[in-house]
Design a protein around this motif. Sequence first.
Motif, PDB file in Angstrom:
ATOM      1  N   GLU A 158      -6.978  -7.772  -2.470  1.00 46.03           N
ATOM      2  CA  GLU A 158      -5.517  -7.858  -2.485  1.00 46.03           C
ATOM      3  C   GLU A 158      -5.111  -9.163  -1.819  1.00 46.03           C
ATOM      4  O   GLU A 158      -5.918  -9.796  -1.136  1.00 46.03           O
ATOM      5  N   LEU A 161      -8.007   5.091   2.336  1.00 45.50           N
ATOM      6  CA  LEU A 161      -7.780   3.653   2.157  1.00 45.50           C
ATOM      7  C   LEU A 161      -8.110   2.940   3.466  1.00 45.50           C
ATOM      8  O   LEU A 161      -7.459   3.203   4.483  1.00 45.50           O
ATOM      9  N   THR A 173       0.839  -1.204   0.000  1.00 45.51           N
ATOM     10  CA  THR A 173       0.000   0.000   0.000  1.00 45.51           C
ATOM     11  C   THR A 173       0.872   1.253   0.000  1.00 45.51           C
ATOM     12  O   THR A 173       0.596   2.223  -0.715  1.00 45.51           O
ATOM     13  N   SER A 205     -11.385   8.374  -3.506  1.00 47.19           N
ATOM     14  CA  SER A 205     -10.496   9.458  -3.940  1.00 47.19           C
ATOM     15  C   SER A 205     -11.299  10.733  -4.025  1.00 47.19           C
ATOM     16  O   SER A 205     -12.443  10.733  -4.525  1.00 47.19           O
ATOM     17  N   LEU A 239      -7.078  11.099  -0.591  1.00 46.76           N
ATOM     18  CA  LEU A 239      -7.242   9.648  -0.715  1.00 46.76           C
ATOM     19  C   LEU A 239      -7.591   9.032   0.635  1.00 46.76           C
ATOM     20  O   LEU A 239      -7.014   9.404   1.658  1.00 46.76           O
ATOM     21  N   ARG A 246     -11.599   2.011  -0.958  1.00 47.61           N
ATOM     22  CA  ARG A 246     -10.859   3.168  -1.452  1.00 47.61           C
ATOM     23  C   ARG A 246     -11.807   4.284  -1.858  1.00 47.61           C
ATOM     24  O   ARG A 246     -12.855   4.034  -2.453  1.00 47.61           O
ATOM     25  N   HIS A 250       2.586   1.551  -3.590  1.00 48.26           N
ATOM     26  CA  HIS A 250       1.738   1.732  -4.764  1.00 48.26           C
ATOM     27  C   HIS A 250       0.730   2.867  -4.626  1.00 48.26           C
ATOM     28  O   HIS A 250       0.350   3.476  -5.627  1.00 48.26           O
ATOM     29  N   ASP A 251       0.288   3.148  -3.411  1.00 46.32           N
ATOM     30  CA  ASP A 251      -0.786   4.145  -3.244  1.00 46.32           C
ATOM     31  C   ASP A 251      -0.331   5.410  -2.527  1.00 46.32           C
ATOM     32  O   ASP A 251      -0.844   6.492  -2.803  1.00 46.32           O
TER      33      ASP A 251
END
Length: 237
Positions: free
Chosen positions: A210, A153, A37, A220, A151, A218, A40-41
């Motif tokens: 995942e 998560l 995480t 955004s 964001l 998620r 990548h995020d």
Amino acid sequence: MDTVEIMDDPDCDPDMLRRTYANFRYVNAVVSGLRHTYRHDIRPLLSAEVPHTLLDIGSGGGDVARSLARWAARDGLRLAVTGIDPDARAHDYATSQPSLPGLTFRRALSSDLVAAGERFDIVLSNHVLHHLSAGELGGLLVDSERLSRALVLHGDIERAPLAYLGFGLGTWPFFRRSFIRDDGLTSIRRSFTRAELAASVPPGWTVHREVPYRLMLRWSAPPVTLTAARQTGRAHA
Ligand SMILES: C[S@@+](CC[C@H](N)C(=O)[O-])C[C@H]1O[C@@H](n2cnc3c(N)ncnc32)[C@H](O)[C@@H]1O
């Protein structure tokens, strides 16, 4: 759901609970997918020049917030990490650990920060969703939308027979003097399948699967640039 985690009992054994907080970092290292995480995020949103902020809701023993602060610092990225948890026992444990630059723990609910008008670039949680009632889950999602400029998560376990079996076998020789094993198995029983979580969230949220047996919820912010959002103090109406 007919059962709750032992650690959620205010009268549970304090020594066992302390060891549970201490052991979370070993369990999270294997099952949370946090490194993925981060890479990548989270890391792509960070900068060596512009400071950013991250909120970890339900930070428990604090190892998720601590890992993120450490990785960002190691990568030369400017990130202030705040972990919040309303549970005094979690807060006491998290603040008893060695301090790190840019890492803060506060005893608070997400709704307290909303009421105070606070905002963070990134908002996340780990293994919190399955602790919540349907009403609390809805409240957490509203809070996290309001708290985030960019964001959100929320990562959690995915309920599956193989996850239960694997966690049961993998932890069987370990964690005897904490609630990790009992609460971990309860957590898997209480957690969502992908379809259940997708059906429980309002529009604008997506659920991704995942590995291993993880769900990532998620959200955004609507596409204004993060810099513009930080200048105006808001990213969405
Ligand atoms: C199982 S612990 C998760 C610990 C940690 N995130 C980890 O991965 O090790 C769940 C925590 O969420 C906290 N919590 C639940 N709802 C919350 C909310 N609305 N705001 C802040 N913390 C919350 C609880 O007090 C509890 O300590």
